[in-house]
Design an enzyme around this catalytic site. Structure first.
Site, mmCIF file in Angstrom:
data_model
loop_
_atom_site.group_PDB
_atom_site.id
_atom_site.type_symbol
_atom_site.label_atom_id
_atom_site.label_comp_id
_atom_site.label_asym_id
_atom_site.label_seq_id
_atom_site.Cartn_x
_atom_site.Cartn_y
_atom_site.Cartn_z
ATOM 1 N N HIS A 1 -19.168 5.009 33.877
ATOM 2 C CA HIS A 1 -20.427 5.376 34.532
ATOM 3 C C HIS A 1 -21.328 6.156 33.595
ATOM 4 O O HIS A 1 -22.528 5.938 33.537
ATOM 5 C CB HIS A 1 -20.157 6.188 35.808
ATOM 6 C CG HIS A 1 -20.018 5.334 37.015
ATOM 7 N ND1 HIS A 1 -18.863 4.645 37.281
ATOM 8 C CD2 HIS A 1 -20.883 5.010 38.007
ATOM 9 C CE1 HIS A 1 -19.038 3.949 38.398
ATOM 10 N NE2 HIS A 1 -20.247 4.156 38.849
ATOM 11 N N LYS B 1 -13.227 6.300 47.417
ATOM 12 C CA LYS B 1 -12.683 7.123 48.501
ATOM 13 C C LYS B 1 -13.403 8.462 48.527
ATOM 14 O O LYS B 1 -13.787 8.980 47.482
ATOM 15 C CB LYS B 1 -11.174 7.326 48.340
ATOM 16 C CG LYS B 1 -10.792 8.172 47.138
ATOM 17 C CD LYS B 1 -9.314 8.471 47.126
ATOM 18 C CE LYS B 1 -8.878 9.138 45.841
ATOM 19 N NZ LYS B 1 -9.009 10.600 45.856
#
Lengths: 195, 280
Positions: free
Chosen positions: A44, A109
């Site tokens: 990322h 999550k």
């Protein structure tokens, strides 16, 4: 919420269409089939920094799904090792920029920050929760694996996976409804306060 | 002096790294089953059922229960009448971790420097806690620690005046703030007392105690039960998606402390609270 009482999961093909995303509601149970990309912390950061420098990304994110995972190595005869989701909030700093770039769905999550939810609402994106700590079960749904960018990052490299009936729950929908908030309300018992 | 071959230490550490990652403890399996019986949320029930299926699948297929196979924390209790021969003790443990993670196809999750962040490629170095104890045996415990939950842990130096209420408040706040991030249902390891680093190590050691066991002192045993009940009324639930079963256990360990201090460390661990021990 709809998904909590719907017994049958909704089967969806990847990559998702904007119409698929618009239909989904927080709480819906889904099974995803098709290609997606993996990316977590280090990938990322690289994607984000490439965009900041005005460079082209190693893979186009338009309409794509990113799964926040760093899988275990594949034992002999297998496609992948254990492959459950990692904590999504660490990607919050980068996610709004990737959503602007066309990213339509994220799988991970845990809760997301308000900037991510706002970007999702603006661009019609959806956030799925996969079952954290169910790495062996989820690995069974992966049919193909290929490293497509940043191989030096090892488990953090960007992989292209093809999944079949990957189980997930719509945690935050494209209207900003959040199962991490709404799903808890019925079970909060304030009489339990001890201090 | 009884001799223990360094190669034996390496072999056992390598086995323990794999066993800890493949085989979820019976205490946790039992706690997950109990949790499933008590859970009211349908989503929560489905999560818990899947986690039990996942543990069974991992055991059958020798797959890691979770892909975050952790940074290897190794507790070594070395008898003062034992002598390690053949190689450097710390290197023997490190080689065991290297071998275990390679042979078990476990994920390599360690970076060489906290800021430079290049993966070491073999999951070394481990974190080793060595104690010299009476006798001539060596007990090794490997506790791989995933960082989804490690990141949600916290330590605070309270003042004595903050007392038991302050301690409970800090523990609860830490768990509630963690929300769905640490893969609930969690196991909460708490260290109270000692110095700053002692409290943290106590909290880590508390996670080695079986889930469902209690502190020997009835006062702390009561506090464990009270905190567990309070955490399970937060609504966070399995995976943070709502429900009753947010924690499977609260384990407290304590140590004498200074007249001016009340250190408290909370080490949060996920439902995959792994550790395996062997005595040589």
């Amino acid at each position: 919420m709809r998904g909590i009482i719907v017994a049958e999961p909704i089967h969806l093909k990847l990559p998702l269409t904007p119409e698929d995303c618009a239909r989904l509601q927080a709480g819906d149970s889904v099974r995803l089939s098709g290609p997606l990309y993996t990316a977590r912390d280090a990938a990322h950061r690289r994607l984000f920094e490439a965009l900041e420098r005005g460079e082209q990304l190693p893979v186009s994110l338009k309409g794509e799904t990113i799964y926040y995972v760093g899988p275990c190595p594949a034992p002999p005869g297998r496609v992948i090792g254990s492959a459950g989701p990692t904590t999504s909030s660490r990607m919050d700093r980068y996610a709004p920029r990737l959503i602007q770039e066309g990213l339509l769905a994220m799988i991970g999550k845990g809760e997301r920050g308000p900037e991510v939810v706002q970007a999702m609402v603006e661009h019609g994106a959806v956030y799925f929760a996969a079952l954290g700590g169910a790495g062996a079960l989820i690995a069974r749904t992966v049919r193909e694996l290929e490293v497509v960018a940043y191989p030096d990052l090892g488990p953090e490299a960007i992989h292209r996976l093809v999944v079949e009936d990957f189980p997930a729950i719509v945690a935050i929908d494209c209207r900003g409804r959040d199962l991490y908030k709404e799903g808890r309300k019925p079970y909060i018992n304030l009489t339990g306060a001890i201090v | 002096m009884r001799e223990i071959a360094a190669e034996e230490i390496t072999r056992v550490v390598a086995e323990l790294c794999q066993e800890a990652n493949f085989y979820l403890g019976e205490d946790l399996i039992a706690a997950l089953k109990d949790g499933l019986a008590q859970e009211l949320s349908p989503v929560g029930q489905e999560c818990l059922r899947c986690l039990l299926d996942n543990a069974e699948l991992a055991r059958e297929e020798r797959m890691p229960v979770c892909q975050d196979t952790g940074m290897a924390v190794v507790f070594a209790d070395l008898g003062q009448e034992a002598m390690v021969v053949g190689a450097d003790f710390n290197q023997a443990i490190e080689e065991g971790v290297r071998r275990g993670y390679r042979e078990g196809y476990l994920r390599k999750s360690v970076v060489n420097d906290p800021l430079d962040r290049v993966n070491t490629g073999d999951n070394t170095p481990p974190v080793v806690h060595l104690r010299i104890v009476p006798g001539d045996r060596l007990t090794l415990t490997v506790a791989p620690k995933g960082f989804g939950s490690e990141n949600m842990s916290a330590l605070k130096m309270l003042t004595p005046a903050q007392g038991v209420e302050g301690v409970k408040r800090f523990i609860l706040d830490t768990v509630l703030q963690a929300g769905g991030n640490p893969c609930p249902p969690v196991v909460v390891g708490v260290g109270i007392g000692g110095t700053m680093e002692m409290a943290a190590i106590l909290a880590k050691r508390a996670l080695l105690r079986p889930v469902g066991s209690s502190h020997a002192n009835p006062f702390y045993a009561g506090m464990e039960r009270e905190l567990l009940a309070a955490i399970n009324q937060s609504g966070i639930g399995p995976q943070g998606l709502g429900g009753r079963i947010t924690a499977l256990g609260v384990n407290i360990e304590t140590y004498p402390t200074h007249i001016a201090g009340l250190p408290v460390a909370v080490n949060i661990s996920c439902h995959v609270t792994r550790h395996r021990s062997r005595t040589l």
